[in-house]
Structures are given as structure tokens and as C-alpha cells.
Design a protein around this motif. Sequence first.
Motif, PDB file in Angstrom:
ATOM      1  N   PHE A  29      45.180  51.649  -8.406  1.00 39.64           N
ATOM      2  CA  PHE A  29      45.998  52.836  -8.254  1.00 39.64           C
ATOM      3  C   PHE A  29      45.608  53.636  -7.022  1.00 39.64           C
ATOM      4  N   THR A  30      44.331  53.701  -6.731  1.00 32.76           N
ATOM      5  CA  THR A  30      43.861  54.521  -5.620  1.00 32.76           C
ATOM      6  C   THR A  30      44.294  53.987  -4.265  1.00 32.76           C
ATOM      7  N   SER A  31      44.687  52.725  -4.176  1.00 30.80           N
ATOM      8  CA  SER A  31      45.122  52.115  -2.928  1.00 30.80           C
ATOM      9  C   SER A  31      46.636  51.980  -2.820  1.00 30.80           C
ATOM     10  N   ASP A  32      47.351  52.351  -3.853  1.00 26.86           N
ATOM     11  CA  ASP A  32      48.788  52.131  -3.928  1.00 26.86           C
ATOM     12  C   ASP A  32      49.590  53.362  -3.525  1.00 26.86           C
ATOM     13  N   VAL A  33      50.816  53.096  -3.131  1.00 26.91           N
ATOM     14  CA  VAL A  33      51.830  54.138  -3.058  1.00 26.91           C
ATOM     15  C   VAL A  33      52.436  54.283  -4.447  1.00 26.91           C
ATOM     16  N   MET A  34      52.502  55.500  -4.919  1.00 27.67           N
ATOM     17  CA  MET A  34      53.079  55.784  -6.212  1.00 27.67           C
ATOM     18  C   MET A  34      54.385  56.544  -6.018  1.00 27.67           C
ATOM     19  N   GLY A  35      55.392  56.139  -6.750  1.00 29.13           N
ATOM     20  CA  GLY A  35      56.689  56.767  -6.629  1.00 29.13           C
ATOM     21  C   GLY A  35      57.273  57.144  -7.966  1.00 29.13           C
ATOM     22  N   TRP A  36      58.176  58.114  -7.919  1.00 29.41           N
ATOM     23  CA  TRP A  36      58.991  58.474  -9.060  1.00 29.41           C
ATOM     24  C   TRP A  36      60.451  58.204  -8.718  1.00 29.41           C
ATOM     25  N   PHE A  37      61.131  57.548  -9.616  1.00 28.52           N
ATOM     26  CA  PHE A  37      62.548  57.248  -9.479  1.00 28.52           C
ATOM     27  C   PHE A  37      63.274  57.692 -10.731  1.00 28.52           C
ATOM     28  N   SER A  52      51.165  58.502  -1.181  1.00 27.85           N
ATOM     29  CA  SER A  52      50.195  57.457  -0.898  1.00 27.85           C
ATOM     30  C   SER A  52      48.796  57.926  -1.244  1.00 27.85           C
ATOM     31  N   SER A  53      47.936  56.975  -1.546  1.00 22.10           N
ATOM     32  CA  SER A  53      46.542  57.311  -1.808  1.00 22.10           C
ATOM     33  C   SER A  53      45.830  57.793  -0.556  1.00 22.10           C
ATOM     34  N   LYS A  54      46.298  57.388   0.625  1.00 19.27           N
ATOM     35  CA  LYS A  54      45.682  57.772   1.889  1.00 19.27           C
ATOM     36  C   LYS A  54      46.382  58.937   2.572  1.00 19.27           C
ATOM     37  N   GLU A  55      47.685  58.954   2.505  1.00 15.28           N
ATOM     38  CA  GLU A  55      48.466  59.994   3.155  1.00 15.28           C
ATOM     39  C   GLU A  55      48.650  61.168   2.202  1.00 15.28           C
ATOM     40  N   GLY A  56      48.304  62.340   2.672  1.00 17.56           N
ATOM     41  CA  GLY A  56      48.380  63.507   1.819  1.00 17.56           C
ATOM     42  C   GLY A  56      49.758  64.108   1.692  1.00 17.56           C
ATOM     43  N   THR A 100      52.325  48.351  -3.023  1.00 12.22           N
ATOM     44  CA  THR A 100      51.214  48.098  -2.111  1.00 12.22           C
ATOM     45  C   THR A 100      51.743  47.577  -0.785  1.00 12.22           C
ATOM     46  N   GLY A 101      50.970  47.768   0.271  1.00  8.34           N
ATOM     47  CA  GLY A 101      51.289  47.197   1.568  1.00  8.34           C
ATOM     48  C   GLY A 101      52.456  47.830   2.295  1.00  8.34           C
ATOM     49  N   LEU A 102      52.819  49.044   1.951  1.00  7.91           N
ATOM     50  CA  LEU A 102      53.917  49.730   2.627  1.00  7.91           C
ATOM     51  C   LEU A 102      53.382  50.453   3.856  1.00  7.91           C
ATOM     52  N   ARG A 103      54.007  50.197   5.014  1.00  4.49           N
ATOM     53  CA  ARG A 103      53.484  50.707   6.277  1.00  4.49           C
ATOM     54  C   ARG A 103      54.172  51.954   6.783  1.00  4.49           C
ATOM     55  N   SER A 104      55.279  52.317   6.207  1.00  8.37           N
ATOM     56  CA  SER A 104      55.981  53.503   6.643  1.00  8.37           C
ATOM     57  C   SER A 104      56.623  54.186   5.450  1.00  8.37           C
ATOM     58  N   THR A 105      56.921  55.457   5.609  1.00  9.22           N
ATOM     59  CA  THR A 105      57.474  56.223   4.511  1.00  9.22           C
ATOM     60  C   THR A 105      58.890  55.805   4.158  1.00  9.22           C
ATOM     61  N   TYR A 106      59.591  55.143   5.083  1.00  3.95           N
ATOM     62  CA  TYR A 106      60.925  54.648   4.763  1.00  3.95           C
ATOM     63  C   TYR A 106      60.875  53.751   3.536  1.00  3.95           C
ATOM     64  N   TRP A 107      59.914  52.864   3.507  1.00  8.34           N
ATOM     65  CA  TRP A 107      59.826  51.920   2.399  1.00  8.34           C
ATOM     66  C   TRP A 107      59.415  52.599   1.103  1.00  8.34           C
ATOM     67  N   TYR A 108      58.817  53.777   1.192  1.00  7.22           N
ATOM     68  CA  TYR A 108      58.462  54.510  -0.016  1.00  7.22           C
ATOM     69  C   TYR A 108      59.689  54.868  -0.829  1.00  7.22           C
ATOM     70  N   GLY A 112      63.210  48.683  -4.263  1.00  8.07           N
ATOM     71  CA  GLY A 112      62.793  47.301  -4.115  1.00  8.07           C
ATOM     72  C   GLY A 112      61.401  47.123  -3.555  1.00  8.07           C
ATOM     73  N   SER A 113      60.805  48.182  -3.035  1.00 10.18           N
ATOM     74  CA  SER A 113      59.449  48.113  -2.505  1.00 10.18           C
ATOM     75  C   SER A 113      58.393  48.092  -3.598  1.00 10.18           C
ATOM     76  N   TYR A 114      58.756  48.468  -4.794  1.00 11.34           N
ATOM     77  CA  TYR A 114      57.783  48.678  -5.854  1.00 11.34           C
ATOM     78  C   TYR A 114      57.681  47.470  -6.773  1.00 11.34           C
ATOM     79  N   ILE A 115      56.458  47.128  -7.087  1.00 10.47           N
ATOM     80  CA  ILE A 115      56.176  45.935  -7.879  1.00 10.47           C
ATOM     81  C   ILE A 115      56.044  46.257  -9.361  1.00 10.47           C
ATOM     82  N   PHE A 116      55.383  47.347  -9.670  1.00 12.28           N
ATOM     83  CA  PHE A 116      55.091  47.709 -11.049  1.00 12.28           C
ATOM     84  C   PHE A 116      55.857  48.954 -11.438  1.00 12.28           C
ATOM     85  N   TRP A 117      56.390  48.936 -12.636  1.00 10.28           N
ATOM     86  CA  TRP A 117      57.213  50.025 -13.145  1.00 10.28           C
ATOM     87  C   TRP A 117      56.795  50.410 -14.542  1.00 10.28           C
TER      88      TRP A 117
END
Length: 127
Positions: A29-37, A52-56, A100-108, A112-117
Amino acid sequence: QVQLVEFGGGQVQAGDSLRLSCRASTRTFTSDVMGWFRRGLGKEYDFVAAISSKEGTPDYAEAVEGRFTISRDNAKNTVYLQMTSLKPEDTDVYYCAAATGLRSTYWYTQAGSYIFWGQGTQVTVSS
């Protein structure tokens, strides 16, 4: 693999507030992008917010910006969606998702970018 569990949905009046929570099962979780849909009316789920876990700085859908706040507590493996000034049009099923592995906020913003729901939690706003 990551398992997501959502809770905090319910029925509220217009203008009220509600906080959704999503707990991840592993430390990835700490390395993933987390989203709400939310389910929406189309084929794909509608983007609400992501962090993102890295981007504030979080991303928000235009429809909720200024009213919703996404945050995460890495120590608790939990992401939150604080919803204020709720409107009847916010009524929907809300889903937590991990990517995981998303390089830009567009993909956030792309479901379809998200693996786990998560299983989804119902939010109902009455006028």
C-alpha cells in the motif's frame, strides 16, 4: 496480492459530511497510488480522487474538488475520502482502488490503471 476493504458509507442529508475509509491488506500500500471511484452511469467507473504514496498533492475530479479530501495514513495502510457539502448527485457506490507503476497523474484518473478494487460502499445523499 493486495486486498482492499472499504467502510464508512451511509445515508446522509444534503450538505452533510461523510468519511470513507479503505484499508489495504499488505505493506505494498505504501508504494501504490490509491484512488477513489464511483460507479457512475457509464461503462467505466468515474474518477473521484487519487493520491500517491510519494507525491503529496492529490488529484480530484472537477465535480468534487473543494468538497472532498483524500488522504492516507501509511502506518495504518489506510486511505480516506472525507466528503463534505454532499449533494444528491454524489449518491453512488464508491470504490477504493490500488495501482502501481503509474508515472503521471493522468493515469491516476483512469479506472483501467487500477489492479485491485474494493467491494464498494454505498453513499446516499437525500435532499
